[in-house]
Design a protein around this motif. Sequence first.
Motif, PDB file in Angstrom:
ATOM      1  N   UNK A 487       0.950  -1.093   0.028  1.00 14.53           N
ATOM      2  CA  UNK A 487       0.023  -0.142  -0.121  1.00 14.53           C
ATOM      3  C   UNK A 487       1.027   1.410  -0.092  1.00 14.53           C
ATOM      4  N   UNK A 488       1.962   1.167   0.795  1.00 18.42           N
ATOM      5  CA  UNK A 488       2.869   2.404   0.856  1.00 18.42           C
ATOM      6  C   UNK A 488       3.441   2.785  -0.467  1.00 18.42           C
ATOM      7  N   UNK A 489       3.899   1.790  -1.194  1.00 18.71           N
ATOM      8  CA  UNK A 489       4.829   1.990  -2.445  1.00 18.71           C
ATOM      9  C   UNK A 489       3.598   2.405  -3.530  1.00 18.71           C
ATOM     10  N   UNK A 490       2.383   1.628  -3.557  1.00 19.93           N
ATOM     11  CA  UNK A 490       1.462   2.244  -4.344  1.00 19.93           C
ATOM     12  C   UNK A 490       1.034   3.420  -3.994  1.00 19.93           C
ATOM     13  N   UNK A 491       0.946   4.057  -3.076  1.00 13.46           N
ATOM     14  CA  UNK A 491       0.712   5.462  -2.936  1.00 13.46           C
ATOM     15  C   UNK A 491       1.713   6.391  -3.538  1.00 13.46           C
ATOM     16  N   UNK A 492       3.193   5.945  -3.042  1.00 16.99           N
ATOM     17  CA  UNK A 492       4.276   6.862  -3.575  1.00 16.99           C
ATOM     18  C   UNK A 492       4.401   6.729  -5.207  1.00 16.99           C
ATOM     19  N   UNK A 493       4.081   5.589  -5.833  1.00 18.04           N
ATOM     20  CA  UNK A 493       3.937   5.650  -7.072  1.00 18.04           C
ATOM     21  C   UNK A 493       2.737   6.381  -7.904  1.00 18.04           C
ATOM     22  N   UNK A 494       1.570   6.112  -7.232  1.00 18.24           N
ATOM     23  CA  UNK A 494       0.416   6.513  -8.131  1.00 18.24           C
ATOM     24  C   UNK A 494      -0.025   7.947  -7.782  1.00 18.24           C
ATOM     25  N   UNK A 495       0.519   8.209  -6.781  1.00 17.07           N
ATOM     26  CA  UNK A 495       0.307   9.663  -6.274  1.00 17.07           C
ATOM     27  C   UNK A 495       1.460  10.944  -6.917  1.00 17.07           C
ATOM     28  N   UNK A 496       2.193  10.385  -7.544  1.00 16.04           N
ATOM     29  CA  UNK A 496       3.524  11.198  -7.985  1.00 16.04           C
ATOM     30  C   UNK A 496       3.291  11.577  -9.323  1.00 16.04           C
ATOM     31  N   UNK A 497       3.135  12.617  -9.537  1.00 15.14           N
ATOM     32  CA  UNK A 497       2.990  13.331 -10.853  1.00 15.14           C
ATOM     33  C   UNK A 497       4.055  13.153 -11.655  1.00 15.14           C
ATOM     34  N   UNK A 498       5.185  12.964 -11.183  1.00 15.06           N
ATOM     35  CA  UNK A 498       6.374  13.045 -12.020  1.00 15.06           C
ATOM     36  C   UNK A 498       6.875  11.640 -11.787  1.00 15.06           C
TER      37      UNK A 498
END
Length: 948
Positions: A487-498
């Motif tokens: 869940x944490x790394x999905x958040x950091x990937x999918x919530x990153x516009x860059x």
Amino acid sequence: MERRLLFTLFYLCTFALFAQVQDMVNYRTIDGMYNNLENPNWGSANSDLLQFTDLGFADGYSAMGGASRPNPRVISNTLFSQDGVLNDAIGLSDFVWAWGQFLDHDIGLTTDGPEPLMIQVPAGDPHFDPFGEGNAIIPMHRNAIAPGSGTSISNPRRYVNEITACIDGSAVYGSDLNTAAWLRSFSEGKLKVSTGNRLPYNTTTGEFTDPLDDTAPHMENPTNISEVISVAGDPRAGENPLLESFHTLFVREHNRQCDLLLKDHPDWTDEQVYQYARKIVGGLIQSIVYDEWLPALGVNLPSYSGYNDQIVPQLMNVFTAAAFRLGHTMLTSNVLRLDNDGQVIPQGNLTLRNAFFNPFAIQETGGISPFFKGMAVQSQQLFDAKVVDDIRNFLFGPPGAGGLDLASININRGRERGLPDFNTVRENFGLPRYNFFQQINSSAAVFTRLLSLYTDIDDIDPWVGFLAERPAAGSVFGPTLREILTRQFLTLRDGDRFYYLIDPVLSQDEKDYIANTSLRDVVMYNTGVDLMQDNVFVALPHEAICDNMTYSLSGFIRTATGEPLPGVNVELVSAPGNSEQLTATEGTFAFPDMSYCDLQMLFPSKNDDPINGVSTFDIIQIQKHILGTEVFTDPYQLIAADINASGTVSTIDLIRLRKLILGIDTDFGENTSWRFVLGAYEFPEGENPLTIPFPEYIDFSNTSIADFNSGFVAVKVGDVNNSVDVNGLDAGDDRLLATGLTVRLPEYAVEIGEVIEMEVKVASQEKLNGWQFALGFPGFEVLSVENSTWPADYYHMTGKEVRLSYHSPEPEVVSGKMTVRVMAYEEGRVSELTGWSRYMSAEAYDTEDKKMAVEIIAEIPNEELMVGQNEPNPFSKRTLIPFELSARDELSLEVYTTDGKTIYRESSNFGPGMHYWELDRQRFPAAGLYYYRVEGSAGAQVRTLVVE
């Protein structure tokens, strides 16, 4: 000092303007602001951690929890004490935990506040209280809280992430403008380095022996082995030499990317290069995390489907306070330092306890390569409820003299950060609660110790439960920790516009490059390591690398202007035997599934059509270089100008090139028509590249695969102006303008067997630097050339044509002639039996080196028909062909291409006087050079026209 401060202020203003006005949409800001344009502070430095789980504070908002739980040091001694070596069951390497620490310091930092939180050591502790005095402590502090939080149930303690949460390379560049500015060199976009291409030190020059710089960013240094320490984007960079090696690696990679960008964009500013290289490095770190590191741990995320602006890209409190402290069980006590042969270096290995914040650990090895080699060979420790003594008793010093117990601190950290018990964390993440200790881990060595420590299964500390839980199938971790990481790394990937796969600036080629570049590649690009397994996260003994590695050897060959070159013969020499192939249309080649250590040599070669791209214009340019009026600065031009491969450019090369143009020679003799330069090779500045051997092939015994990945640059010998047609047709270039030179022939009828002396007149209206043409006589046999205005070595006679190539040291108006003695094989007029040969293009060069057309005019001895030059010429819409008759006659007009194909014909009767034929642009299939022929009873005349 004042000057440095002013410079920093200037940079901050400049950078802030850059970020806010121009590029916050396309480039990351240093502090992470405006990643989410609607919520600018999401994921930025100094924003709050996410409170995903229930709260475990004793009072519900602030007081430390876990009062009913055992003393942290008792848990550490009972459960986490490790005897001996417990290697990872699936052979994961030290790269796993070291990369995990580097990643942790890229995404999260929550520092201590003023509140002390001492851990009481049980009396008689064998390390911290061996004499049973009962007053030993393990010092720690509570973490700092968000201002204004922790006042009530409705306002519980919140914690701040002091660095950017997204995976963006902040460990390399910093998360604040002051740090970012200090780390930059402000030249060519590069970051500062010290001697040996290592991190800069906190001194005025960045060198180890110079005075301290009080403006240098704060770096942690709890051991105080030296006041002079390395400086990086994260203050914890010097914690151990493996971590510092990663920081150094990506500083080098940034600077390497700067060099590559400047080759393609020499006009870019320092700021442009810095920002673009920073973007590529951030993408590389992301790709390594998601495509290599997480899969190695058995954490497999769903495929990427794009950016979601509703996701907050921030760390969870449970992740930083407990879950991502997972690497502490993987650490090894022995830090290997190996050479390229897999042998321990003379300085020996290190114990982890002696490596903490020790700046001399890297200095004494001369660099970071031995640490990477050691990481790849050594297996990390098993992920379990065991921790080596180096961090359980000797963290930052021996017990009683700075030594700490990281296991105890981790347990206590979860309690003070308000984490609930392990079972509640599971429930918060949608997992069922455990009812029996054996469900956590069926091993008696684990669950019996848990039973002895915790009387209630709902009282287990989260960090303890994460490490004690039996690994899930296909994963290093238990299901709870795997779910949190997912869940944490999905958040950091999918919530990153860059995120690099959707980055608004990177090209598809650049995204593909990032996706296909592994951590091994980055190591090979930037260190002296010359042999390492493909997957560095799986340990492999040095002697086993060759037996366990296959390599799909692929590459590309392009010209200096970037055009792919097909048809290059690529020969690979390997231990099993040689193999060859030709480059494809895209200039690529591939030898799949090769044994890495079997690779020996690779040779590209191409020796076809030496005249392709070669003309008298190249002679003019080489002449200017020799005379010093326009010296070549491009090394590839010098290689192309060295016709005889002698290592120098001289008049001999002009002679050899002219002989080729005239057809006297059919090849370059000692040289081949193409030469190849390894793309990664950098020609030495200020040196003549011809006097220093440059790599024209790959010798895998002393060339890194990383260097090979840059491909080859192909140089067409003789072609200094890059006019070669890579597909094998000499298409010339686009410098064609109006007529610059006329070639006049006498027009009259001849009979078969008749021998005539044809006077060929050559003239120009303007000064020219040179010219060339091949006059073909398909209806004649050329017997001799006599009375030529030009020296014999400037022309060449064959049975069917006369070729001329002329250049002048000084521009001149052309006025000359030669007599060509021919015998007719056919009956007809001269204009019908002569024309341009296809051997070389007919072209002239004016004083600005613009290419001009050469036209043939067949002159009728009488003046019954006078045909003029079309106007305008060149033309883009319509043009008029003037002609004058002395008596009524029937005339025909024929327009044809340079290869004799008729595209238009018409005829009509005209009376005496001036007339015009009008031609429309639509009659011509394409722009270029054409001929028109006007014929009547008195004969015919031919002229050229140019269509735009």
